[in-house]
Design an enzyme around this catalytic site. Sequence first.
Site, PDB file in Angstrom:
ATOM      1  N   TYR A 189       0.826  -1.209   0.000  1.00 55.95           N
ATOM      2  CA  TYR A 189       0.000   0.000   0.000  1.00 55.95           C
ATOM      3  C   TYR A 189       0.860   1.259   0.000  1.00 55.95           C
ATOM      4  CZ  TYR A 189      -4.872  -1.481   0.300  1.00 55.95           C
ATOM      5  OH  TYR A 189      -6.133  -1.952   0.011  1.00 55.95           O
TER       6      TYR A 189
ATOM      7  N   LYS B 273       6.298 -13.959   5.152  1.00 56.86           N
ATOM      8  CA  LYS B 273       7.099 -14.710   4.179  1.00 56.86           C
ATOM      9  C   LYS B 273       8.572 -14.453   4.478  1.00 56.86           C
ATOM     10  CE  LYS B 273       7.404 -17.428   0.559  1.00 56.86           C
ATOM     11  NZ  LYS B 273       7.120 -18.864   0.724  1.00 56.86           N
TER      12      LYS B 273
ATOM     13  N   ASP C 152       2.493 -19.015   2.750  1.00 56.23           N
ATOM     14  CA  ASP C 152       1.970 -20.011   1.815  1.00 56.23           C
ATOM     15  C   ASP C 152       1.343 -21.196   2.542  1.00 56.23           C
ATOM     16  OD1 ASP C 152       4.431 -20.840   2.703  1.00 56.23           O
ATOM     17  OD2 ASP C 152       5.384 -20.864   0.734  1.00 56.23           O
TER      18      ASP C 152
ATOM     19  N   ASP D 143      -4.519  -9.416   2.421  1.00 58.28           N
ATOM     20  CA  ASP D 143      -5.452  -9.327   1.299  1.00 58.28           C
ATOM     21  C   ASP D 143      -5.819 -10.723   0.809  1.00 58.28           C
ATOM     22  OD1 ASP D 143      -7.028  -8.036  -0.507  1.00 58.28           O
ATOM     23  OD2 ASP D 143      -5.420  -7.269  -1.750  1.00 58.28           O
TER      24      ASP D 143
END
Length: 486
Positions: free
Chosen positions: A149, A245, A346, A370
């Site tokens: 963002y 991640k 993931d 998101d």
Amino acid sequence: MPSSITMKSGKLSVPDEPIIPFIEGDGTGPDIWRASVRTFDAAVQKAYAGKRKLHWHEVLAGEKAFNKTGNWLPEETLTAFRTHLVGIKGPLTTPVGGGIRSLNVALRQMLDLFVCLRPVRWFKGVPSPVKRPGDCDMVIFRENTEDIYAGIEMAAGTPEAQKVLDFMAKEFPKDFKKVRFGTAAAGAEWQTMLEAIGSPKRDASGLQVGIGFKPVSYLGTERLVHSAIAYALREKRKSVTIVHKGNIMKFTEGAFKDWGYKVATTFFRNDIVTERESWILGNKEANPSLTAEANAKMIDPGYDMMTADQQAKIVKEIESVLSTIGATHGDGKWKSKLLIKDSIADITLQQVLTRPKDFDVIACMNLNGDYLSDALAAQVGGIGIAPGANINYITGHAIFEATHGTAPKYANLDQVNPGSVILSGEMMLRYMGWTEAADLIIKGMDGAISAKTVTYDFERLMKAEGDTQVKKVKCSEFADAIIKHM
């Protein structure tokens, strides 16, 4: 007397007759808002018998604002949200062309609404693609101001992108090697390979590389994770999972994870236990004579393959945990503490499907949040019934919103599901401390759906599953059904 909600000594102060700014939204927004506002008013009236009342104050944004003022997001709208602290909005059109990229993003950034709050729960009877949708009961705290963002991008082939590439090649040559096709030499090598298989010769555009950066800060992480943990403790939730991640992006996503743990142990030490600490304490309780080295081998299966320095670090961690929190968290006391853990993004997307009970409150950066929020919404009925909020827990500012789009082809047809805005309003009432009214909305929604009185989207799905008793109703009639079942 109508008055503004204020923030006093870090707590929201809500009058009996608060002024609530609202944006009805574009496309299907007016239909949805008419149904939703009746539901909110009915819940407040039933819960407080006239002692409390919401005073609605319309402000403009989106197509309606542009058509009336020539401005997609008038300053008066921002002033109203700043003044009255808490508001609600329907879906907004993203302006075409230059200027504001997204009105939703603009509101979040201009008001510094750093938490995107997305609760995910299933209502009995709602069609779902998973076997046990009732196991899904999570609240996502998605960071709203950093990561992508606040991303900085340079388009491929532009002078700006080339400046960055040239700078990296000069100042960070080792890192620049990761940009495989960012040099003429790399392009020539690739062209030779293409010619070997008969591919046509490429022009200069074949060397173009787009560049992007994403900022992640300690302060941005601190306020997001602090808000998530405070919420989990207040709502008596069992765990907070930091999703990241960090195994690949160690200094952005990995830093978010590390800083998240730091926030937990710095601000909430007596109320939380980290997952590794729970292993250490549990191992020691199961075997009081267990040595620190043996404990280390149990929490890190690869211990024997580590270097001496690495092993010493793990042993020191064991000894530190036992000496610092053994008295406050030992003897099984850690089992009643809020569990702080982390999960790679993931595998999280897999496990929220296969092991949803393992997740409660989730704290994550923008992009991961998101993906997660929309994937979870699909499990419990789709984004059409998924509520959301954008909140600054420090200033008290909050905008509750529909999480779906404007669906202009259904505008003014009184057809669409108003659930997203209605449940966002339920979140708003709960945020204000009006839990009795919020509970009535949940009761009404449960009752309407259980009675198989639903809008076309749910009706289609229910019939596809063989339900012949379902009754399709209009948007406005769904609101009637919710009010009836309060």
